[in-house]
Scaffold this motif. Structure first.
Motif, PDB file in Angstrom:
ATOM      1  N   GLY A 108       0.830  -1.220   0.000  1.00  0.00           N
ATOM      2  CA  GLY A 108       0.000   0.000   0.000  1.00  0.00           C
ATOM      3  C   GLY A 108       0.849   1.248   0.000  1.00  0.00           C
ATOM      4  N   ALA A 109       2.046   1.151  -0.613  1.00  0.00           N
ATOM      5  CA  ALA A 109       3.011   2.256  -0.566  1.00  0.00           C
ATOM      6  C   ALA A 109       2.573   3.457  -1.393  1.00  0.00           C
ATOM      7  CB  ALA A 109       4.366   1.761  -1.068  1.00  0.00           C
ATOM      8  N   THR A 110       1.609   3.257  -2.297  1.00  0.00           N
ATOM      9  CA  THR A 110       1.153   4.385  -3.125  1.00  0.00           C
ATOM     10  C   THR A 110      -0.109   5.028  -2.532  1.00  0.00           C
ATOM     11  OG1 THR A 110      -0.153   2.840  -4.437  1.00  0.00           O
ATOM     12  CG2 THR A 110       2.053   3.346  -5.258  1.00  0.00           C
ATOM     13  N   LEU A 142      -2.601   6.590   3.413  1.00  0.00           N
ATOM     14  CA  LEU A 142      -2.022   6.496   4.764  1.00  0.00           C
ATOM     15  C   LEU A 142      -0.494   6.543   4.703  1.00  0.00           C
ATOM     16  CD1 LEU A 142      -2.733   6.017   7.790  1.00  0.00           C
ATOM     17  CD2 LEU A 142      -2.218   3.626   7.390  1.00  0.00           C
ATOM     18  N   ARG A 200       0.189  -1.674  -7.043  1.00  0.00           N
ATOM     19  CA  ARG A 200       0.022  -2.202  -8.408  1.00  0.00           C
ATOM     20  C   ARG A 200       0.644  -1.274  -9.450  1.00  0.00           C
ATOM     21  NH1 ARG A 200      -6.268  -2.744  -8.145  1.00  0.00           N
ATOM     22  NH2 ARG A 200      -5.723  -0.845  -7.033  1.00  0.00           N
ATOM     23  N   LEU A 219       3.440  -5.030  -7.437  1.00  0.00           N
ATOM     24  CA  LEU A 219       2.914  -6.347  -7.054  1.00  0.00           C
ATOM     25  C   LEU A 219       1.404  -6.239  -6.917  1.00  0.00           C
ATOM     26  CD1 LEU A 219       3.382  -9.269  -5.691  1.00  0.00           C
ATOM     27  CD2 LEU A 219       3.237  -8.053  -3.539  1.00  0.00           C
ATOM     28  N   SER A 267      -6.428  -2.243   2.058  1.00  0.00           N
ATOM     29  CA  SER A 267      -7.787  -2.558   2.479  1.00  0.00           C
ATOM     30  C   SER A 267      -7.798  -3.913   3.233  1.00  0.00           C
ATOM     31  CB  SER A 267      -8.643  -2.611   1.218  1.00  0.00           C
ATOM     32  OG  SER A 267      -9.822  -3.273   1.493  1.00  0.00           O
ATOM     33  N   PRO A 268      -8.608  -4.023   4.296  1.00  0.00           N
ATOM     34  CA  PRO A 268      -8.594  -5.239   5.120  1.00  0.00           C
ATOM     35  C   PRO A 268      -8.918  -6.516   4.341  1.00  0.00           C
ATOM     36  CG  PRO A 268     -10.207  -3.640   5.934  1.00  0.00           C
ATOM     37  CD  PRO A 268      -9.508  -2.990   4.807  1.00  0.00           C
ATOM     38  N   PHE A 275      -7.564  -7.612   1.917  1.00  0.00           N
ATOM     39  CA  PHE A 275      -6.341  -8.224   1.394  1.00  0.00           C
ATOM     40  C   PHE A 275      -5.469  -8.877   2.468  1.00  0.00           C
ATOM     41  CE2 PHE A 275      -6.744  -4.762  -1.977  1.00  0.00           C
ATOM     42  CZ  PHE A 275      -7.369  -5.614  -2.871  1.00  0.00           C
ATOM     43  N   LYS A 328      -6.235  -0.822  11.174  1.00  0.00           N
ATOM     44  CA  LYS A 328      -7.664  -1.026  11.392  1.00  0.00           C
ATOM     45  C   LYS A 328      -8.392  -0.887  10.058  1.00  0.00           C
ATOM     46  CE  LYS A 328     -10.244   2.420  12.408  1.00  0.00           C
ATOM     47  NZ  LYS A 328     -10.869   3.726  12.621  1.00  0.00           N
TER      48      LYS A 328
HETATM   49  N1  LIG Z   1      -5.942   6.870   5.220  1.00  0.00           N
HETATM   50  C1  LIG Z   1      -6.115   6.972   6.530  1.00  0.00           C
HETATM   51  O1  LIG Z   1      -6.118   8.050   7.114  1.00  0.00           O
HETATM   52  C2  LIG Z   1      -6.294   5.753   7.349  1.00  0.00           C
HETATM   53  C3  LIG Z   1      -6.253   4.499   6.787  1.00  0.00           C
HETATM   54  N2  LIG Z   1      -6.359   3.396   7.588  1.00  0.00           N
HETATM   55  C4  LIG Z   1      -6.283   2.058   7.019  1.00  0.00           C
HETATM   56  O2  LIG Z   1      -5.086   1.922   6.279  1.00  0.00           O
HETATM   57  C5  LIG Z   1      -5.288   1.070   5.172  1.00  0.00           C
HETATM   58  C6  LIG Z   1      -4.887   1.789   3.898  1.00  0.00           C
HETATM   59  O3  LIG Z   1      -5.699   2.925   3.746  1.00  0.00           O
HETATM   60  P1  LIG Z   1      -5.416   4.055   2.653  1.00  0.00           P
HETATM   61  O4  LIG Z   1      -3.969   4.290   2.480  1.00  0.00           O
HETATM   62  O5  LIG Z   1      -6.275   5.195   3.034  1.00  0.00           O
HETATM   63  O6  LIG Z   1      -5.984   3.387   1.327  1.00  0.00           O
HETATM   64  P2  LIG Z   1      -5.765   3.849  -0.181  1.00  0.00           P
HETATM   65  O7  LIG Z   1      -6.970   3.421  -0.928  1.00  0.00           O
HETATM   66  O8  LIG Z   1      -5.333   5.256  -0.286  1.00  0.00           O
HETATM   67  O9  LIG Z   1      -4.533   2.953  -0.658  1.00  0.00           O
HETATM   68  C7  LIG Z   1      -4.659   1.596  -0.893  1.00  0.00           C
HETATM   69  C8  LIG Z   1      -3.327   1.020  -1.280  1.00  0.00           C
HETATM   70  O10 LIG Z   1      -3.526  -0.352  -1.563  1.00  0.00           O
HETATM   71  C9  LIG Z   1      -2.920  -0.655  -2.817  1.00  0.00           C
HETATM   72  N3  LIG Z   1      -3.672  -1.729  -3.482  1.00  0.00           N
HETATM   73  C10 LIG Z   1      -4.995  -1.795  -3.722  1.00  0.00           C
HETATM   74  N4  LIG Z   1      -5.298  -2.934  -4.361  1.00  0.00           N
HETATM   75  C11 LIG Z   1      -4.134  -3.616  -4.507  1.00  0.00           C
HETATM   76  C12 LIG Z   1      -3.789  -4.860  -5.081  1.00  0.00           C
HETATM   77  N5  LIG Z   1      -4.701  -5.668  -5.624  1.00  0.00           N
HETATM   78  N6  LIG Z   1      -2.492  -5.222  -5.047  1.00  0.00           N
HETATM   79  C13 LIG Z   1      -1.546  -4.430  -4.513  1.00  0.00           C
HETATM   80  N7  LIG Z   1      -1.814  -3.242  -3.944  1.00  0.00           N
HETATM   81  C14 LIG Z   1      -3.095  -2.836  -3.951  1.00  0.00           C
HETATM   82  C15 LIG Z   1      -2.979   0.628  -3.597  1.00  0.00           C
HETATM   83  O11 LIG Z   1      -1.937   0.644  -4.540  1.00  0.00           O
HETATM   84  P3  LIG Z   1      -2.180   0.717  -6.133  1.00  0.00           P
HETATM   85  O12 LIG Z   1      -3.342   1.600  -6.342  1.00  0.00           O
HETATM   86  O13 LIG Z   1      -0.885   1.236  -6.672  1.00  0.00           O
HETATM   87  O14 LIG Z   1      -2.414  -0.684  -6.491  1.00  0.00           O
HETATM   88  C16 LIG Z   1      -2.707   1.647  -2.509  1.00  0.00           C
HETATM   89  O15 LIG Z   1      -1.321   1.781  -2.310  1.00  0.00           O
HETATM   90  C17 LIG Z   1      -6.768   0.657   5.226  1.00  0.00           C
HETATM   91  O16 LIG Z   1      -6.870  -0.534   5.953  1.00  0.00           O
HETATM   92  C18 LIG Z   1      -7.401   1.774   6.033  1.00  0.00           C
HETATM   93  O17 LIG Z   1      -8.560   1.325   6.696  1.00  0.00           O
HETATM   94  C19 LIG Z   1      -6.466   3.502   8.959  1.00  0.00           C
HETATM   95  C20 LIG Z   1      -6.524   4.713   9.574  1.00  0.00           C
HETATM   96  C21 LIG Z   1      -6.484   5.951   8.825  1.00  0.00           C
END
Ligand SMILES: NC(=O)C1=CN([C@@H]2O[C@H](COP(=O)(O)OP(=O)(O)OC[C@H]3O[C@@H](n4cnc5c(N)ncnc54)[C@H](OP(=O)(O)O)[C@@H]3O)[C@@H](O)[C@H]2O)C=CC1
Ligand SMILES: O=C1O[C@H](COP(=O)(O)O)[C@@H](O)[C@H](O)[C@H]1O
Length: 508
Positions: free
Chosen positions: A33-35, A38, A67, A109, A144-145, A147, A173
């Motif tokens: 989730g590096a892109t 959060l 991705r 990935l 997302s949870p 995954f 969470k």
């Molecule tokens: N944002 C916030 O303030 C908060 C978030 N959280 C939790 O943190 C987590 C992440 O949230 P957030 O950063 O906001 O979510 P985002 O939707 O901003 O980011 C999701 C990340 O998941 C990656 N991703 C999605 N599908 C795939 C896949 N099939 N394979 C690989 N990577 C994938 C995306 O990368 P790409 O698009 O490049 O594939 C992206 O980096 C969640 O569980 C959220 O509930 C908790 C507290 C606060």
């Protein structure tokens, strides 16, 4: 590099002590989730601030995953931008910035693609070899949870998790949607990671004042002596927000305040406030005591919910003088939504310390102010001593400001010579210098790097929290209690005030 810093190495140290001098094991920080949002808002700034404070291991590398088809260079530019926007620290030291960015690498990935993990293993092993990093791997799942299950089982099956060093897993969470789904998720997790390797983030546990709660009592004999039902009349925990649902409609409309805030953050603050610790606390003691608090909560039956819980949903109103729409007018919210944007509850702890002391909790979106505060209200037997009731005293209050300000205020009674020597409440205040207060994610990541899970949620705490909340979820789903409307910019529905008034108290 120093030897392994496994959880048992820190277990005998004070959970609250400063361990800055501890040398950390070299590590590969693998960020799923590096892109995402959060990562950019919290994770990179936290890692960078730790790096500036020399609280990162001497050697480390960060492997970002998503991705998107990004190069290392694109990723590094993304990290730099996020630091420019979100770091609380100066980013002017270009030498330090370059040094930090140099260890940031990216690999694309799709988490569902099994084969992709073999490639990831190669990438990580090459990094480890090149930088002489032992096979210590910290996996951070900022995705997302849905995954979590697929990622952890692929980590296991690909061999990424069977290294010669240690492995740890940080997960965000929400941990489940209800009791059953949390249990299923935990069962799956435990097939790939042991409980002691799992670090469940609750960022409220990273807030310095929440980490300070135990010390307030145990390091101050004056409070230690008073910290029980003999002297305390009630405890109030408020987490109010001025923001609305923002861009998270699809998540929030399925979640509501009860799952988003109460099941985790509010109950964690309650545990931290109510737990009792021996002087020599350890990780195990802190967690055991928190579990003990949860085990002592009086369970709510579904039919009790209506008299102990208030749910609300915001209507249109004004926040800081600006008009804002009601919840159902927010983009992507269903017209028929009965989602809770406000919850308050009376919580009773049935143990010898707290029996008879109600804990009131409340949280909501679009409220008058952004504040997280814990108020301890002491009993006030003195009033009976005053024959002239106009000379009555106010209760002593210990107010703990968790955020956005960090500090305490103690309300006592004092004569005011400027007002005919009448007794009036006055406050003794302490407030931390905000600029120097570390962010929750900094403290938590540092703890995970050094293998200290004290301020992460243990599975038992999570499970007991869901158990307590479950009848409330069901009562909400069955519409067994009113959904009170409240004006945006207020402190919630009137029914939340009545919850305390019927016990002779008011919100502070
Ligand atoms: N944002 C916030 O303030 C908060 C978030 N959280 C939790 O943190 C987590 C992440 O949230 P957030 O950063 O906001 O979510 P985002 O939707 O901003 O980011 C999701 C990340 O998941 C990656 N991703 C999605 N599908 C795939 C896949 N099939 N394979 C690989 N990577 C994938 C995306 O990368 P790409 O698009 O490049 O594939 C992206 O980096 C969640 O569980 C959220 O509930 C908790 C507290 C606060
Ligand atoms: O976890 C969450 O917390 C934030 C509030 O956090 P804070 O540190 O700003 O108090 C909340 O807005 C969000 O809905 C919730 O998911």
């Amino acid at each position: 590099m120093g030897g392994l810093t496994a959880p048992q190495d820190v277990k005998n140290q004070s959970a609250l002590g400063d361990l800055k001098t501890l040398e950390l094991d070299s590590v590969t920080f693998v960020l799923f989730g590096a892109t995402g949002d959060l990562a950019k808002r919290k994770i990179y700034p936290a890692l960078y601030n730790l790096f500036l404070d020399e609280k990162m291991p001497h050697t480390f590398s960060i492997v970002g995953l998503g991705r998107r088809d990004w190069s290392d260079h694109t990723f590094q530019a993304h990290v730099e931008k996020s630091l420019q926007i979100f770091s609380r620290r100066s980013i002017n030291d270009s030498y330090k910035m370059e040094e930090f960015l140099r260890v940031c690498h990216y690999s694309s990935l799709d988490v569902k693609d099994k084969k992709g993990y073999d490639k990831l293993l190669d990438v990580i092993q090459n990094q480890e070899k090149e930088m002489s990093i032992p096979e210590n791997r910290l996996f951070y799942l900022s995705v997302s949870p849905e995954f979590i299950d697929v990622i952890t089982s692929n980590i296991k099956e690909s061999g990424l998790g069977s290294s010669k060093g240690w492995k740890r897993l940080i997960i965000e969470k929400p941990f489940g949607h209800d009791l059953k789904s949390a249990q299923v998720l935990n069962e799956k997790l435990s097939q790939a990671f042991e409980e002691k390797e799992i670090y469940r983030i609750d960022h409220y546990l990273g807030k310095p004042m929440v980490q300070n709660l135990e010390a307030i009592e145990s390091a101050n004999p004056v409070f230690q002596a008073l910290w029980s039902n003999q002297y305390i009349s009630n405890v109030q925990i408020t987490a109010s927000e001025t923001v609305g649902v923002e861009q998270r409609a699809s998540y929030y409309d399925q979640t509501g305040a009860i799952r988003d805030m109460v099941q985790n953050h509010l109950l964690q603050m309650l545990m931290m406030t109510a737990m009792h610790l021996p002087k020599q606390e350890s990780v195990k003691d802190v967690r055991q005591e928190k579990v003990r608090v949860m085990e002592s909560l009086r369970p709510l039956q579904k039919e009790d919910v209506v008299s102990n819980v208030v749910r609300g949903q915001y209507d249109h109103g004004e926040i800081y003088g600006e008009p804002v729409v009601g919840y159902k007018e927010e983009p992507e919210i269903r017209d028929s939504s009965t989602n809770d944007t406000f919850v308050s509850a009376r919580v009773l702890i049935e143990d010898s310390f707290w029996s008879g002391v109600p804990f009131y909790i409340r949280t909501g979106k679009r409220m008058k102010e952004k504040t997280t505060r814990i108020v301890i209200e002491f009993k006030n037997p003195l009033n009976e001593l005053y024959i002239d009731k106009s000379e009555g005293t106010s209760p002593n209050l210990l107010m703990i400001e968790v955020s956005p300000n960090s500090g305490y205020s103690l309300q006592i009674n004092s004569k005011n010579p400027l007002n005919g020597n009448k007794l009036e409440p006055v406050a003794i205040n302490f407030s931390s210098n905000q600029e120097n207060v570390p962010e929750a994610y900094e403290l938590l990541l540092y703890d995970a790097l050094r293998g200290d899970p004290t301020f992460f949620a243990h599975w038992k705490e999570v499970e007991l929290s869901w158990k307590w909340v479950q009848p409330i979820l069901e009562a909400f789903e069955e519409n067994n209690l009113p959904l009170h409307r409240y004006r945006a910019g207020s402190m919630g529905p009137e029914a939340a005030n009545q919850l305390l008034e019927m016990d002779g108290f008011k919100w502070r």
